[in-house]
Write an enzyme that holds these catalytic residues in place. Structure first.
Site, mmCIF file in Angstrom:
data_model
loop_
_atom_site.group_PDB
_atom_site.id
_atom_site.type_symbol
_atom_site.label_atom_id
_atom_site.label_comp_id
_atom_site.label_asym_id
_atom_site.label_seq_id
_atom_site.Cartn_x
_atom_site.Cartn_y
_atom_site.Cartn_z
ATOM 1 N N ALA A 52 0.793 -1.220 0.037
ATOM 2 C CA ALA A 52 0.050 0.049 0.167
ATOM 3 C C ALA A 52 0.929 1.157 -0.065
ATOM 4 C CB ALA A 52 -0.822 0.028 1.151
ATOM 5 N N ARG A 53 1.675 1.238 0.857
ATOM 6 C CA ARG A 53 2.767 2.646 0.708
ATOM 7 C C ARG A 53 3.546 2.606 -0.384
ATOM 8 N NH1 ARG A 53 4.810 2.423 7.203
ATOM 9 N NH2 ARG A 53 2.815 1.524 7.764
ATOM 10 N N THR A 96 -8.580 -15.302 -5.481
ATOM 11 C CA THR A 96 -8.096 -14.595 -6.706
ATOM 12 C C THR A 96 -7.574 -13.295 -6.126
ATOM 13 O OG1 THR A 96 -9.291 -16.039 -8.333
ATOM 14 C CG2 THR A 96 -8.538 -13.590 -9.073
ATOM 15 N N LEU A 97 -6.702 -12.730 -6.194
ATOM 16 C CA LEU A 97 -6.279 -11.437 -5.696
ATOM 17 C C LEU A 97 -6.158 -10.451 -6.844
ATOM 18 C CD1 LEU A 97 -3.230 -13.043 -4.021
ATOM 19 C CD2 LEU A 97 -4.989 -12.316 -2.863
ATOM 20 N N GLU A 98 -6.512 -9.406 -6.627
ATOM 21 C CA GLU A 98 -6.582 -8.308 -7.907
ATOM 22 C C GLU A 98 -5.276 -7.399 -7.259
ATOM 23 O OE1 GLU A 98 -7.166 -4.385 -9.430
ATOM 24 O OE2 GLU A 98 -8.309 -4.819 -7.618
#
EC number: 3.5.4.13
Length: 188
Positions: free
Chosen positions: A115-116, A135-137
């Site tokens: 996120a950083r 499932t990752l986006e």
């Protein structure tokens, strides 16, 4: 609802197969040095992404339509790293396979390390009695290419216990993503 602790997560993983493979404690290094951590934490579980990626590209000038998604909008990549173009996204899947109990709702939050750097991880909740690879986006919100590392931590799962058991679970209603094992595209 109450959040579940490391003790509960470990017990459910080892005795009921809730997370497989399961890593007790936090792994912060491998044979190559420091990595982005994964494994059980105080009140969650940090998941890893596998080395299977689908990187979004618009070479066909398609319209992004969740009801009629064009699979040709992705380039398949199998690698220990994924480079996401600026202002684009990629799909991946967790190394871990999940089996969510009927009285639990699981929420996924991105790790602060990503996120950083302007990389956002998005996953919808894992509903009661859902199972599969997640499932990752990954959204690259920057104007520069962004790197994702396979087999390292990418997101944290939080397990919330309901005050009462749901009347209808994800399995009961034959959810369309039940039992998914690869990087899964949108379904209607």
């Amino acid at each position: 609802m109450s959040i579940k602790s490391d003790r509960w997560i470990e017990k459910m993983a080892l005795e009921h197969g809730m997370i497989s493979p399961f890593q007790a404690g936090q792994v912060r290094e491998n044979q190559n040095g420091r990595i982005i951590s994964y494994g059980v934490s105080s009140y969650g579980y940090d998941v890893r992404c596998s080395n299977e990626f689908k990187i979004f590209t618009n070479i066909n000038s398609a319209i992004v339509d969740p009801k009629a998604f064009d699979e040709n909008s992705f380039v398949d990549v199998q690698s220990d790293v994924c480079i996401i173009p600026p202002n684009s996204f990629a799909l991946a899947r967790t190394v871990e396979y999940f089996r969510i109990p009927r009285n639990i709702l699981t929420i996924c939050l991105g790790k602060s390390t990503y996120a950083r750097c302007g990389i956002i991880v998005n996953v919808t909740p894992l509903e009661p009695e859902w199972e599969g690879h997640v499932t990752l986006e990954f959204s690259n919100t920057t104007t520069l290419p962004a790197k994702i590392y396979a087999y390292e931590g990418v997101a944290q799962m939080l397990f919330l216990e309901a005050n009462e058991v749901c009347a209808v679970s994800y399995r009961d209603r034959n959810g369309k993503y039940q039992g998914q094992t690869g990087v899964t595209l949108p379904r209607t």
